[in-house]
Each structure stands twice: as C-alpha cells, then as structure tokens.
Design a protein around this motif. Structure first.
Motif, PDB file in Angstrom:
ATOM      1  N   LEU A  75     -41.596   8.442 -36.985  1.00 29.47           N
ATOM      2  CA  LEU A  75     -41.006   9.392 -36.041  1.00 29.47           C
ATOM      3  C   LEU A  75     -41.936  10.569 -35.748  1.00 29.47           C
ATOM      4  CD1 LEU A  75     -37.263   9.552 -37.165  1.00 29.47           C
ATOM      5  CD2 LEU A  75     -38.203   8.489 -35.104  1.00 29.47           C
ATOM      6  N   LEU A  76     -42.893  10.814 -36.634  1.00 29.59           N
ATOM      7  CA  LEU A  76     -43.841  11.917 -36.432  1.00 29.59           C
ATOM      8  C   LEU A  76     -45.156  11.450 -35.806  1.00 29.59           C
ATOM      9  CD1 LEU A  76     -43.355  13.826 -39.807  1.00 29.59           C
ATOM     10  CD2 LEU A  76     -42.286  14.310 -37.595  1.00 29.59           C
ATOM     11  N   GLN A  77     -45.294  10.160 -35.635  1.00 28.79           N
ATOM     12  CA  GLN A  77     -46.556   9.600 -35.150  1.00 28.79           C
ATOM     13  C   GLN A  77     -46.540   9.401 -33.638  1.00 28.79           C
ATOM     14  OE1 GLN A  77     -47.780   6.358 -37.528  1.00 28.79           O
ATOM     15  NE2 GLN A  77     -49.655   6.015 -36.405  1.00 28.79           N
ATOM     16  N   PRO A  78     -47.467  10.059 -32.927  1.00 26.87           N
ATOM     17  CA  PRO A  78     -47.539   9.844 -31.476  1.00 26.87           C
ATOM     18  C   PRO A  78     -48.122   8.469 -31.157  1.00 26.87           C
ATOM     19  CG  PRO A  78     -49.355  11.232 -32.189  1.00 26.87           C
ATOM     20  CD  PRO A  78     -48.496  10.988 -33.406  1.00 26.87           C
ATOM     21  N   ASN A  79     -47.769   7.947 -29.995  1.00 25.76           N
ATOM     22  CA  ASN A  79     -48.362   6.693 -29.542  1.00 25.76           C
ATOM     23  C   ASN A  79     -49.795   6.905 -29.059  1.00 25.76           C
ATOM     24  OD1 ASN A  79     -45.188   6.410 -28.468  1.00 25.76           O
ATOM     25  ND2 ASN A  79     -45.997   4.702 -29.631  1.00 25.76           N
TER      26      ASN A  79
ATOM     27  N   ILE B 199     -35.769  21.395 -17.501  1.00 23.24           N
ATOM     28  CA  ILE B 199     -34.706  21.718 -18.453  1.00 23.24           C
ATOM     29  C   ILE B 199     -35.241  22.812 -19.365  1.00 23.24           C
ATOM     30  CG2 ILE B 199     -33.297  20.842 -20.368  1.00 23.24           C
ATOM     31  CD1 ILE B 199     -33.553  18.043 -18.959  1.00 23.24           C
ATOM     32  N   HIS B 200     -34.500  23.899 -19.479  1.00 22.51           N
ATOM     33  CA  HIS B 200     -34.896  25.007 -20.352  1.00 22.51           C
ATOM     34  C   HIS B 200     -34.018  25.012 -21.604  1.00 22.51           C
ATOM     35  CE1 HIS B 200     -31.605  26.479 -17.874  1.00 22.51           C
ATOM     36  NE2 HIS B 200     -31.301  27.260 -18.895  1.00 22.51           N
ATOM     37  N   ARG B 201     -34.416  25.801 -22.595  1.00 22.52           N
ATOM     38  CA  ARG B 201     -33.676  25.888 -23.868  1.00 22.52           C
ATOM     39  C   ARG B 201     -33.261  24.498 -24.357  1.00 22.52           C
ATOM     40  NH1 ARG B 201     -34.210  30.781 -25.880  1.00 22.52           N
ATOM     41  NH2 ARG B 201     -33.419  32.534 -24.707  1.00 22.52           N
ATOM     42  N   ALA B 202     -34.226  23.613 -24.426  1.00 24.73           N
ATOM     43  CA  ALA B 202     -33.990  22.206 -24.730  1.00 24.73           C
ATOM     44  C   ALA B 202     -33.554  21.950 -26.183  1.00 24.73           C
ATOM     45  CB  ALA B 202     -35.241  21.399 -24.427  1.00 24.73           C
ATOM     46  N   ILE B 203     -33.903  22.858 -27.060  1.00 24.53           N
ATOM     47  CA  ILE B 203     -33.627  22.717 -28.490  1.00 24.53           C
ATOM     48  C   ILE B 203     -34.252  21.428 -29.036  1.00 24.53           C
ATOM     49  CG2 ILE B 203     -31.912  23.037 -30.319  1.00 24.53           C
ATOM     50  CD1 ILE B 203     -29.912  23.939 -28.176  1.00 24.53           C
ATOM     51  N   LYS B 204     -35.493  21.159 -28.603  1.00 22.73           N
ATOM     52  CA  LYS B 204     -36.222  20.006 -29.141  1.00 22.73           C
ATOM     53  C   LYS B 204     -36.411  20.232 -30.648  1.00 22.73           C
ATOM     54  CE  LYS B 204     -39.539  20.824 -26.209  1.00 22.73           C
ATOM     55  NZ  LYS B 204     -40.834  20.796 -25.539  1.00 22.73           N
ATOM     56  N   PRO B 205     -36.266  19.254 -31.460  1.00 28.10           N
ATOM     57  CA  PRO B 205     -36.293  17.815 -31.211  1.00 28.10           C
ATOM     58  C   PRO B 205     -34.935  17.155 -31.003  1.00 28.10           C
ATOM     59  CG  PRO B 205     -36.434  18.167 -33.562  1.00 28.10           C
ATOM     60  CD  PRO B 205     -36.358  19.539 -32.910  1.00 28.10           C
ATOM     61  N   ARG B 206     -33.888  17.915 -30.746  1.00 29.28           N
ATOM     62  CA  ARG B 206     -32.592  17.282 -30.492  1.00 29.28           C
ATOM     63  C   ARG B 206     -32.696  16.348 -29.294  1.00 29.28           C
ATOM     64  NH1 ARG B 206     -28.022  21.743 -30.687  1.00 29.28           N
ATOM     65  NH2 ARG B 206     -26.711  19.891 -30.644  1.00 29.28           N
ATOM     66  N   LYS B 207     -31.905  15.300 -29.304  1.00 30.72           N
ATOM     67  CA  LYS B 207     -31.989  14.236 -28.300  1.00 30.72           C
ATOM     68  C   LYS B 207     -31.463  14.630 -26.922  1.00 30.72           C
ATOM     69  CE  LYS B 207     -31.363  10.448 -31.595  1.00 30.72           C
ATOM     70  NZ  LYS B 207     -30.486   9.302 -31.918  1.00 30.72           N
ATOM     71  N   LYS B 208     -30.521  15.541 -26.864  1.00 34.27           N
ATOM     72  CA  LYS B 208     -29.775  15.815 -25.644  1.00 34.27           C
ATOM     73  C   LYS B 208     -30.657  16.092 -24.418  1.00 34.27           C
ATOM     74  CE  LYS B 208     -26.180  18.724 -23.689  1.00 34.27           C
ATOM     75  NZ  LYS B 208     -25.412  19.949 -23.799  1.00 34.27           N
TER      76      LYS B 208
ATOM     77  N   GLN C 250     -46.633  19.686 -29.920  1.00 36.37           N
ATOM     78  CA  GLN C 250     -46.083  19.886 -31.259  1.00 36.37           C
ATOM     79  C   GLN C 250     -45.460  18.601 -31.815  1.00 36.37           C
ATOM     80  OE1 GLN C 250     -43.993  23.486 -32.369  1.00 36.37           O
ATOM     81  NE2 GLN C 250     -44.391  24.329 -30.341  1.00 36.37           N
ATOM     82  N   ILE C 251     -45.859  18.261 -33.016  1.00 37.87           N
ATOM     83  CA  ILE C 251     -45.342  17.061 -33.672  1.00 37.87           C
ATOM     84  C   ILE C 251     -43.851  17.190 -33.967  1.00 37.87           C
ATOM     85  CG2 ILE C 251     -45.438  15.696 -35.800  1.00 37.87           C
ATOM     86  CD1 ILE C 251     -48.482  16.213 -35.812  1.00 37.87           C
TER      87      ILE C 251
ATOM     88  N   GLY D 103     -39.215  12.979 -28.865  1.00 38.49           N
ATOM     89  CA  GLY D 103     -39.492  11.823 -28.011  1.00 38.49           C
ATOM     90  C   GLY D 103     -39.335  10.505 -28.749  1.00 38.49           C
ATOM     91  N   ASN D 104     -39.850  10.440 -29.958  1.00 32.12           N
ATOM     92  CA  ASN D 104     -39.736   9.216 -30.750  1.00 32.12           C
ATOM     93  C   ASN D 104     -38.288   8.913 -31.130  1.00 32.12           C
ATOM     94  OD1 ASN D 104     -42.444   8.522 -30.693  1.00 32.12           O
ATOM     95  ND2 ASN D 104     -42.925   9.593 -32.590  1.00 32.12           N
ATOM     96  N   ARG D 105     -37.511   9.949 -31.347  1.00 33.13           N
ATOM     97  CA  ARG D 105     -36.101   9.738 -31.723  1.00 33.13           C
ATOM     98  C   ARG D 105     -35.315   9.011 -30.634  1.00 33.13           C
ATOM     99  NH1 ARG D 105     -32.982  14.593 -32.916  1.00 33.13           N
ATOM    100  NH2 ARG D 105     -31.568  13.192 -33.982  1.00 33.13           N
ATOM    101  N   VAL D 106     -35.729   9.180 -29.369  1.00 36.34           N
ATOM    102  CA  VAL D 106     -35.020   8.498 -28.276  1.00 36.34           C
ATOM    103  C   VAL D 106     -35.795   7.295 -27.734  1.00 36.34           C
ATOM    104  CG1 VAL D 106     -33.617  10.479 -27.609  1.00 36.34           C
ATOM    105  CG2 VAL D 106     -35.807  10.118 -26.503  1.00 36.34           C
TER     106      VAL D 106
END
Length: 167
Positions: free
Chosen positions: A4-8, A87-96, A118-119, A126-129
């Motif tokens: 989940l922390l590894q970028p493609n 989209i602002h105030r995304a609260i990443k890494p949340r999926k929404k 940022q990882i 991104g990986n979570r979805v």
C-alpha cells in the motif's frame, strides 16, 4: 514492504511522466496533488510550465482532477488558470475524495493514475482504492513542521522500496 506504500512508478517530476506509457496501460484519467507535486507549497498560482503540462494532458485526452488536502481558497486560486475538476480538504489518504474524483471524471479506478509527492497521503490513498500510483520528488524542502517529520519516515520507506526494486 507494505504494497500500500509502494508506488507503481517513481519519477523526478510530473514533467518526467511518460503520458503515452500511461495511455498504453489503459489510463484515461489523472488525479493530481498540488503542493510540492505541481508547485512548491507556498506558490499560490500555477506556473507557466504547469499550465502547459495541464494543456498537454488535456490535449492527449486525459480527464484530470486535482485532489488536495489544502483549503478551498488555496485550491480555487491554483485552479484559476488550469480550470480542471478539483476537490479541496480531501483528507488523504481517506478513500472518499479519490472515489469522488473518479465519479466526477466518469471513469474507473483501474483507468486512473494518482500523482503526488507524499507516500502516506497520495500513494497510500491511491493504492487503497486501486489506482496506478506515481510518486514524484517533492519540489521544495520548505514545508510545515509535521510534513518535515513525516518526510523522515518517508525516506526510510522509499529507501526500502528502491532496495526492494533492485533485487
């Protein structure tokens, strides 16, 4: 290493991304962060190079949406020149917010790339979805204190990812 922390993909900047390669992978949509991905975190407006990059992305037929943890004022001001979904105030890494961006672009997760610096927010989210994730080198070393602390942990994670990739 936690997948989940590894970028493609890992590149120096958005300008180093081979957009044709993304097309070949079936990617038709891009979610992109602003701060330290497109411009340094204290730069209010899109630079000419960034505006031209957005034009290129759009001309190649990609749908694009900004997804940022920044305030509405910050995102709206930045978006004045590039004029894309945002989209602002995304609260990443949340999926929404990622799912909202996919919905706004009328695409699917497996056809979408996430570009960020940022990882623990961009790549993890991104990986979570199930997005194709692209990590870029942060543009500036000047950051908020919390981000500086997180960067130290990211360096360790990134070192492990790069070592794993060389095996």
């Amino acid at each position: 290493m936690n997948k989940l922390l590894q970028p493609n993909m890992y590149v120096k900047s958005v300008f180093d991304i081979d957009l044709l390669k993304l097309k070949d992978k079936g990617i038709d949509s891009i979610i992109v962060d602003i701060d330290n991905t497109l411009v340094s975190w204290n730069t209010k407006y899109a630079t000419e190079n960034v505006i031209n990059w957005f034009k290129k992305v759009k001309n190649m037929g990609f749908k694009i949406c900004i997804v940022s943890n920044a305030t509405k004022t910050r995102v709206v001001k930045f978006n004045e020149e590039v004029k894309v979904l945002a989209i602002h105030r995304a609260i990443k890494p949340r999926k929404k917010a990622f799912l909202e961006a996919i919905n706004k672009m009328d695409t699917q997760t497996f056809k979408t790339a996430m570009i960020g610096d940022q990882i623990f927010t961009d790549i993890l989210g991104g990986n979570r979805v199930g997005l194709f994730t692209i990590l870029v080198t942060p543009l500036s070393k000047k950051e908020l204190i919390l981000t500086k602390f997180i960067r130290k942990i990211e360096k360790i994670v990134l070192r492990d990812i790069l070592e794993e990739g060389n095996r």
